[in-house]
Design an enzyme around this catalytic site. Structure first.
Site, PDB file in Angstrom:
ATOM      1  CB  CYS A   6     -32.165 -21.160  15.098  1.00  0.00           C
ATOM      2  SG  CYS A   6     -30.513 -20.955  14.981  1.00  0.00           S
TER       3      CYS A   6
ATOM      4  CD  GLU B 246     -32.259 -17.221  16.777  1.00  0.00           C
ATOM      5  OE1 GLU B 246     -32.051 -18.421  17.362  1.00  0.00           O
ATOM      6  OE2 GLU B 246     -32.131 -16.920  15.734  1.00  0.00           O
TER       7      GLU B 246
END
Length: 474
Positions: free
Chosen positions: A282, A248
């Site tokens: 994120c 990720e």
């Protein structure tokens, strides 16, 4: 660490993770004060942890899903018992305030994700069942999972990695960020009160430990959350052993506000989509595209919301925004905002940090009238500075949103759900939210498109990613 004593308070947690050997001080990013000393683990320590995890894995796998899930439920109970102490430590080390979608929220999410992961059903899938025979798809444990986590949500993302790994019958060796090792060490100490010995280890080391973990022959899978550059390095280091990977990586999420949206109605959700954890997320909203018809109204509405959000030391119950976690990230944000100023963009609010005071505080900053090719738009700022770009047509907005080589999340804002869904289908991102941004859910698979990584987390699909598929045909 495994103990029969209950760890609940902040002082209990500090005592549980006290460094026995070589250590280094971890400083509070809000005050500059020492939080505690973190152990400096070495590659030799990593070797011992991997060996212990490897030895413990067969018996852990043999328990089966139901018994492993029971352990995860007990681990969730342990987290809740220690919730306030964990939140205080997280606030001091990471900087995020106790209140708002911050430290207490993060600790609560740890318990929620443990319970959700323990609750998922993973039954064999029947592929063929006819006169020619039967075939079933099963998922077996991989072995030992190496988990490398970030500094922005250190506890929650650790649970995102360890919970499905353990549920699938793997054991776990975690390497936390060098900026936030105390939070992960404390979380593991709490979890290990409920888990069998050696199924979960934390190695608090430097880059050499991370590199050794990524390439270790006895690590069967690596889960990593962090920058795209580091993700690429992990891909290279994993090649010789053909490790499974879930990555990720960097975001730079786009949001598109359609001309029929109500600026006042969406302003607060837009703000938190961008400024959750002071922008250090994120899947936060990092570039906002607003139609020219409502551009000024959206900018004004966002400015009003930003003005009402107090920023300061996290242990002050009034604050909902905190500092940048480290000096390097503070400088990245400051440089990008300065580049926007130099190019003639309009600073609506913020943009003027007070550098004569302790703490890496950068005010919530809205930047309007900015070009789409400005560095603040093109580069992921990972902090409290939101560029707001004007567009004339939906075609133009979609083209700009898709114009970068990343695609973790995105959002579309509109009073017309069908119109929003039609635009969302054209956006290149792993998740597209409608009238919200960054709303992750343990039941919904999450992963990136393009250079934002590969592999899925959460839900049954996330569990499958921690197992080795095996077809039984008979």
């Amino acid at each position: 660490m495994h103990t029969t004593e209950s760890l609940t308070s902040y002082q209990d947690l500090l005592a549980a993770i006290a460094a026995a050997g070589e250590s280094r001080d971890i400083l509070d990013p809000a005050t500059g004060e020492v939080v505690a000393a973190a152990p400096i683990h070495t590659v030799d320590d990593l070797e011992q942890s991997v060996a212990a995890a490897r030895a413990a894995q067969p018996s852990w796998a043999a328990l089966g899903h139901a018994e492993r899930s029971a352990f995860l439920f007990k681990a969730a109970d342990a987290v809740e018992s220690a919730a306030e102490g964990l939140a205080e430590l997280l606030s001091r080390e990471q900087g995020k305030p106790l209140n708002g979608p911050n430290a207490r929220f993060e600790v609560g999410a740890c318990a929620a994700w443990l319970r959700a992961t323990a609750s998922f059903e993973l039954e064999p899938e029947v592929l063929v069942d006819d006169e020619g025979g039967r075939a079933e798809l099963h998922y077996r444990p991989l072995g030992v999972v190496g988990a490398i986590g970030p500094w922005n949500w250190p506890m929650m993302i650790s649970v995102w990695q360890l919970a499905p790994s353990l549920r699938m019958g793997n054991t776990v060796v975690m390497k936390p960020s060098e900026y936030t090792p105390l939070s992960v060490l404390a979380l593991a100490a709490v979890l290990n009160q409920a888990l069998p010995a050696d199924v979960l280890h934390v190695v608090s080391g430097g880059r050499d430990v991370g590199e050794a973990l990524a390439g270790h022959p006895d690590i069967d899978k690596v889960m990593f959350t962090g920058s795209t550059a580091t993700g690429k390095a992990i891909i290279r280091s994993s090649a010789d052993t053909v490790k499974r990977l879930t990555l990720e990586l960097g975001g730079n999420d786009a949001g598109i506000v359609l001309p029929d949206a109500d600026p006042a109605a969406i302003a607060e959700d837009l703000f938190w989509g961008a400024f959750i954890n002071t922008g250090q997320t994120c899947a936060a909203l990092k570039r906002l595209y607003v139609h020219e018809d409502i551009y000024d109204a959206v900018v004004d509405a966002l400015a009003k919301v930003a003005a009402a959000m107090p920023m300061g030391v996290g242990l002050d119950e009034n604050n909902v925004l905190g500092p940048l976690q480290n000096k390097a990230q503070f400088q990245i944000v400051a440089d990008l905002v300065q580049a926007a100023k130099d190019a003639g963009a309009r600073i609506v609010t913020g943009g003027n940090p007070q550098t004569d005071q302790p703490g890496y505080f950068y005010p919530a900053t809205l930047v309007a009238d900015i070009d789409n090719d400005n560095p603040l738009v093109v580069q992921e700022q990972f902090g409290p500075a939101l560029p707001i770009i004007k567009y004339s047509s939906v075609e133009e907005a979609v083209e700009m949103a898709n114009g970068l080589d990343v695609g973790l999340g995105a959002s579309v804002w509109s009073s017309d759900k069908d119109a929003a869904l039609a635009v969302a289908a054209r956006i290149e991102a792993g998740t597209v939210w409608i009238n919200k941004h960054g709303a992750v859910d343990p039941r919904m698979p999450f992963g990136g498109a393009k250079q934002s990584g590969y592999g899925l987390e959460f839900g049954v699909e996330g569990l499958k990613g921690l197992g080795a598929p095996q077809v039984l045909s008979y």
